[in-house]
Design a protein around this motif. Sequence first.
Motif, PDB file in Angstrom:
ATOM      1  N   GLY A  70      48.038  48.387  45.635  1.00 52.57           N
ATOM      2  CA  GLY A  70      46.609  48.620  45.765  1.00 52.57           C
ATOM      3  C   GLY A  70      45.794  47.811  44.781  1.00 52.57           C
ATOM      4  O   GLY A  70      46.318  47.091  43.922  1.00 52.57           O
ATOM      5  N   LEU A  71      44.484  47.952  44.911  1.00 50.46           N
ATOM      6  CA  LEU A  71      43.572  47.171  44.084  1.00 50.46           C
ATOM      7  C   LEU A  71      42.318  47.983  43.803  1.00 50.46           C
ATOM      8  O   LEU A  71      41.715  48.554  44.720  1.00 50.46           O
ATOM      9  N   ASP A  72      41.952  48.060  42.533  1.00 48.13           N
ATOM     10  CA  ASP A  72      40.673  48.639  42.139  1.00 48.13           C
ATOM     11  C   ASP A  72      39.810  47.498  41.610  1.00 48.13           C
ATOM     12  O   ASP A  72      40.191  46.794  40.670  1.00 48.13           O
ATOM     13  N   TYR A  73      38.639  47.306  42.206  1.00 48.87           N
ATOM     14  CA  TYR A  73      37.818  46.153  41.875  1.00 48.87           C
ATOM     15  C   TYR A  73      37.193  46.255  40.485  1.00 48.87           C
ATOM     16  O   TYR A  73      36.937  45.237  39.838  1.00 48.87           O
ATOM     17  N   HIS A  74      36.945  47.474  40.022  1.00 48.73           N
ATOM     18  CA  HIS A  74      36.416  47.625  38.667  1.00 48.73           C
ATOM     19  C   HIS A  74      37.487  47.229  37.642  1.00 48.73           C
ATOM     20  O   HIS A  74      37.199  46.518  36.671  1.00 48.73           O
ATOM     21  N   ALA A  75      38.712  47.678  37.886  1.00 46.17           N
ATOM     22  CA  ALA A  75      39.806  47.297  36.991  1.00 46.17           C
ATOM     23  C   ALA A  75      40.041  45.793  37.044  1.00 46.17           C
ATOM     24  O   ALA A  75      40.309  45.155  36.017  1.00 46.17           O
ATOM     25  N   LEU A  76      39.934  45.222  38.238  1.00 43.90           N
ATOM     26  CA  LEU A  76      40.114  43.772  38.375  1.00 43.90           C
ATOM     27  C   LEU A  76      39.056  43.012  37.574  1.00 43.90           C
ATOM     28  O   LEU A  76      39.347  42.010  36.926  1.00 43.90           O
ATOM     29  N   ALA A  77      37.823  43.525  37.603  1.00 43.16           N
ATOM     30  CA  ALA A  77      36.767  42.900  36.808  1.00 43.16           C
ATOM     31  C   ALA A  77      37.110  42.960  35.321  1.00 43.16           C
ATOM     32  O   ALA A  77      36.898  41.993  34.571  1.00 43.16           O
ATOM     33  N   GLY A  78      37.676  44.086  34.885  1.00 42.24           N
ATOM     34  CA  GLY A  78      38.110  44.204  33.499  1.00 42.24           C
ATOM     35  C   GLY A  78      39.216  43.236  33.159  1.00 42.24           C
ATOM     36  O   GLY A  78      39.246  42.647  32.067  1.00 42.24           O
ATOM     37  N   ARG A  79      40.132  43.031  34.100  1.00 42.91           N
ATOM     38  CA  ARG A  79      41.228  42.082  33.880  1.00 42.91           C
ATOM     39  C   ARG A  79      40.701  40.658  33.753  1.00 42.91           C
ATOM     40  O   ARG A  79      41.135  39.882  32.886  1.00 42.91           O
ATOM     41  N   LEU A  80      39.769  40.307  34.621  1.00 37.67           N
ATOM     42  CA  LEU A  80      39.191  38.964  34.560  1.00 37.67           C
ATOM     43  C   LEU A  80      38.442  38.740  33.246  1.00 37.67           C
ATOM     44  O   LEU A  80      38.536  37.672  32.635  1.00 37.67           O
ATOM     45  N   HIS A 278      48.999  51.643  35.377  1.00 41.06           N
ATOM     46  CA  HIS A 278      49.021  50.617  36.427  1.00 41.06           C
ATOM     47  C   HIS A 278      49.790  51.086  37.656  1.00 41.06           C
ATOM     48  O   HIS A 278      49.845  50.361  38.656  1.00 41.06           O
ATOM     49  N   LYS A 279      50.338  52.272  37.615  1.00 43.82           N
ATOM     50  CA  LYS A 279      51.024  52.805  38.795  1.00 43.82           C
ATOM     51  C   LYS A 279      50.031  53.600  39.649  1.00 43.82           C
ATOM     52  O   LYS A 279      49.284  53.037  40.436  1.00 43.82           O
ATOM     53  N   MET A 280      49.970  54.892  39.498  1.00 40.26           N
ATOM     54  CA  MET A 280      49.137  55.716  40.378  1.00 40.26           C
ATOM     55  C   MET A 280      47.645  55.403  40.276  1.00 40.26           C
ATOM     56  O   MET A 280      46.910  55.559  41.252  1.00 40.26           O
ATOM     57  N   LEU A 281      47.184  54.978  39.126  1.00 39.79           N
ATOM     58  CA  LEU A 281      45.747  54.759  38.948  1.00 39.79           C
ATOM     59  C   LEU A 281      45.309  53.360  39.355  1.00 39.79           C
ATOM     60  O   LEU A 281      44.113  53.070  39.371  1.00 39.79           O
ATOM     61  N   THR A 282      46.249  52.480  39.650  1.00 44.45           N
ATOM     62  CA  THR A 282      45.998  51.116  40.154  1.00 44.45           C
ATOM     63  C   THR A 282      45.083  50.288  39.252  1.00 44.45           C
ATOM     64  O   THR A 282      44.166  49.614  39.723  1.00 44.45           O
ATOM     65  N   THR A 283      45.339  50.325  37.952  1.00 49.13           N
ATOM     66  CA  THR A 283      44.570  49.462  37.047  1.00 49.13           C
ATOM     67  C   THR A 283      44.984  48.002  37.172  1.00 49.13           C
ATOM     68  O   THR A 283      44.264  47.113  36.734  1.00 49.13           O
ATOM     69  N   GLY A 284      46.149  47.760  37.741  1.00 45.99           N
ATOM     70  CA  GLY A 284      46.715  46.411  37.753  1.00 45.99           C
ATOM     71  C   GLY A 284      47.656  46.226  36.576  1.00 45.99           C
ATOM     72  O   GLY A 284      47.502  46.848  35.521  1.00 45.99           O
ATOM     73  N   LEU A 285      48.647  45.382  36.787  1.00 43.71           N
ATOM     74  CA  LEU A 285      49.638  45.125  35.751  1.00 43.71           C
ATOM     75  C   LEU A 285      49.016  44.342  34.595  1.00 43.71           C
ATOM     76  O   LEU A 285      48.280  43.403  34.819  1.00 43.71           O
TER      77      LEU A 285
END
Length: 467
Positions: A70-80, A278-285
Amino acid sequence: MLLRLSGICLGCTLEWVCDWHDPEQLEELLDLELRDSGESHDQLLSRVRDVAKYSVKTNHPRFFNQLFSGLDYHALAGRLLSETLNTSQFTYEMAPVFVLMEHVVLTKLISMVGWPSGDGLFCPGGSMSNMVAMNVARYHAFPQVKQQGLWALPRLAVFTSQECHYSVMKAAAFLGIGTDNVFHVKTDQSGSMDPQDLEVKIMLARSQGAVPFIVSATSGTTIRGAFDPLETIADICEKHCLWMHVDAALGGSVLFSKKHKHLVKGIERANSVTWNQHKMLTTGLQCSAFLVRDTANLLQKCHCASATYLFQKDKFYDMSLDTGDKTIQCSRKVDCLKLWLMWKAVGTKGLAERVERALSLTRFLAEAIKKREGFQLLSEPTFVNTCFWYIPPSLRGKENSDDYQDRLSKVAPAIKEKMVKEGTMMVGYQPLNGQVNFFRMIVVSPQTSQRDMDFCLDEIERLGKDL
């Protein structure tokens, strides 16, 4: 919602989970050769598109292969943003925002475990968090190990269930304890640790001259998603003066849900906890919190090396903000930002809903399996792991045949090969405790729906009906 980077679609609504090619063909398609001269912008953009095209789409709603998806766009923004800022989380002067942010996030996680206070840090994955747990537990029992090494210690004994994550064995090997000194405790029919056998194994270790020092319980085992009985294990640990660690890398996120947090009842009695967001909450690895109930600066004492070029004693600010000496790393990625930004966006209630939705979909899948001819559950799922066999028509009614188990063991690998090569979805498989290969579907992605559950079962049947 789709995110586009230079024309490359990174959204979750993708046609294929993967575009499979054998290694030799893939190397040719990618042109991985490194040359003396650089390439043009257009060539590089083409390379980037190829990397995206031929990589596995773990954010696809039909990717069920791992414990993350899965993907959470807010977490992805944090990763970027964290990648763009490119700092290391070891001192306040280098990462002032993130030192404060990590403290807030860890404090919140610690309170959710049920501790009034504690300590912690983000580690590069659950395996490393479990290794840190074992190292800290050993230092707590034998602080002389830091300076004198293994020569100063007796033979030590580790206890964990036979369905634990393999990182427990790796930690024992890496730390010089030895895999022969990991005592695997029996599990019950659901995959949970048997407390009576834990007592037996502790006495066995002592009879062999070993000194027990840690029990590593599991909340959400890798294959079946089982939860060890933490209250009873805590009683045993207190009785024998053992460090209690809970590997809740997968299952820790039930703490968000009032409906399901009973699965980790007793976790507040643990000395330390591993919890992968990064598992159930889908923050991303990767996003793995190691939490410890200790308030006596045990992490610092265990791991510090007091490098004077980083941790000077005469700094102009509070030195306790320099958290880098609490970890075995030097450079440390910022893993708190993606979790913090996602949490800010959806709130605790939103994360609870995500957990509850995943378990609801798992229940839907299990009920659908029961209604389908040719599908058989390994056991009732207790979490987001659904384990089952698909029995093709050629094997139905032949359970008593001498070669039945051998033939059944080949079904899941054959279907897996077909599904990967066609790219329609990804589901894992494995044997366990004498049971031949079965499928393991992990349902955690917010993008997954009941329609995807039905598709998965239909697809397994389509790919396997002629085997």
